[in-house]
Design an enzyme around this catalytic site. Sequence first.
Site, mmCIF file in Angstrom:
data_model
loop_
_atom_site.group_PDB
_atom_site.id
_atom_site.type_symbol
_atom_site.label_atom_id
_atom_site.label_comp_id
_atom_site.label_asym_id
_atom_site.label_seq_id
_atom_site.Cartn_x
_atom_site.Cartn_y
_atom_site.Cartn_z
ATOM 1 N N GLU A 51 0.825 -1.207 0.000
ATOM 2 C CA GLU A 51 0.000 0.000 0.000
ATOM 3 C C GLU A 51 0.861 1.261 0.000
ATOM 4 O OE1 GLU A 51 -2.965 0.256 -0.740
ATOM 5 O OE2 GLU A 51 -3.721 -1.769 -0.456
ATOM 6 N N TYR A 132 -6.044 6.435 4.471
ATOM 7 C CA TYR A 132 -6.279 5.370 3.493
ATOM 8 C C TYR A 132 -5.478 4.112 3.843
ATOM 9 C CZ TYR A 132 -5.556 2.343 -0.375
ATOM 10 O OH TYR A 132 -5.441 1.203 -1.109
ATOM 11 N N ASP A 150 -9.518 4.886 -1.974
ATOM 12 C CA ASP A 150 -8.393 5.342 -2.801
ATOM 13 C C ASP A 150 -8.972 5.957 -4.074
ATOM 14 O OD1 ASP A 150 -9.227 3.244 -4.346
ATOM 15 O OD2 ASP A 150 -7.274 2.266 -4.498
#
Length: 361
Positions: A51, A132, A150
């Site tokens: 991520e 996020y 996202d």
Amino acid sequence: MDARGQTPLHTEVSAVTQALLAWYRTHARVLPWRAPPGAARMAAYRVWLSEVMLQQTTVAAVIPYFETFTRRWSSVEALAAAPEEDVMAAWAGLGYYSRARRLVECARVVADMGAFPQDEAGLRALPGLGAYTAAAVASIAFGQRAVVVDGNVERVVSRLFAIDTPLPAAKGLIREGADRLTPDDHPGDFAQAMMDLGATICTPRSPKCLICPVANWCEARAEGKADAYPVKPAKVAKPARTGTAFWITRQGAEGPEVWLVRREGKGLLGGMRALPEDGWTARLDGSRQPPFAAAWRDLGAVTHVFTHFSLTMTVQGATVTRPPAGEGEWWPLARLDEAGLPTVFARAAARAMAGFELEIP
Ligand code: SF4
């Protein structure tokens, strides 16, 4: 619209979620940081690392970096023990180098804690984890219900609900929509299903509504203008900067070498190896003199777009016999690809190498 003036999406949120999960079970993308639907969850280290790498970088660009990182540092403890400069060099080319520094900082905090926190709030408190990333790790690695938004999810939700407020003001409404869709069961699969739908079907241009699993409930499709969402803010041109990088070479014992410096820790591309330059990061325009008198040659120019400005960097070359003043190191040209130069300097080096001819003074 139903009798209360609501569209089917507003009354059938759970049907949308179930349709998406069913689609994900057969269409999930196969990615090295992802467990297949229904399989045991992937380790938090791999989810977190992917991520962080994926922020503002494409999946295709991230895959080789992810594989290199996990081969070299197979756990968060191993990454925590790595010298920061090794991590920075391995990160070179992925851009946004402050992320690499925060990555090491975070790995060290997690290694000290003994493990990643399992809830969103605990994850959010770690260095470099924004809302996020914390939500993504909580839901994908730990199965916690968290609202993951996202760019892909933003697009899908704004189309499903036909949110006509321009970004970024629409973010609150988009988050609210994503929250309503997120299930208590399998929130990680749901988050990844939304990401996959956005990446493969609900694409920025020409979304494939005909094969979309949630088309029946999509308000943008019903309006016949899926492409119009999310509504973008008016574009503002990025400021343009100019600068000069210096390609300083000498004949070393085993072949030609170039003078590299280490950039200051906190600034743009801080901590990275680089060519010496004339201070463009600190000014808007103008040019400075080369760092010392020599027979400087013009080796061309490269352009690079950073987040907040674009840079046109001229490359000036000179061959010397003595090292320039200040700290730096001679680096063999034959191994320049191992120096971990950030993209803008790797391009400048490639430009210089294209016209490079060592002059023996
Ligand atoms: Fe996106 Fe079209 Fe599916 Fe709506 S129907 S979510 S616009 S792909």
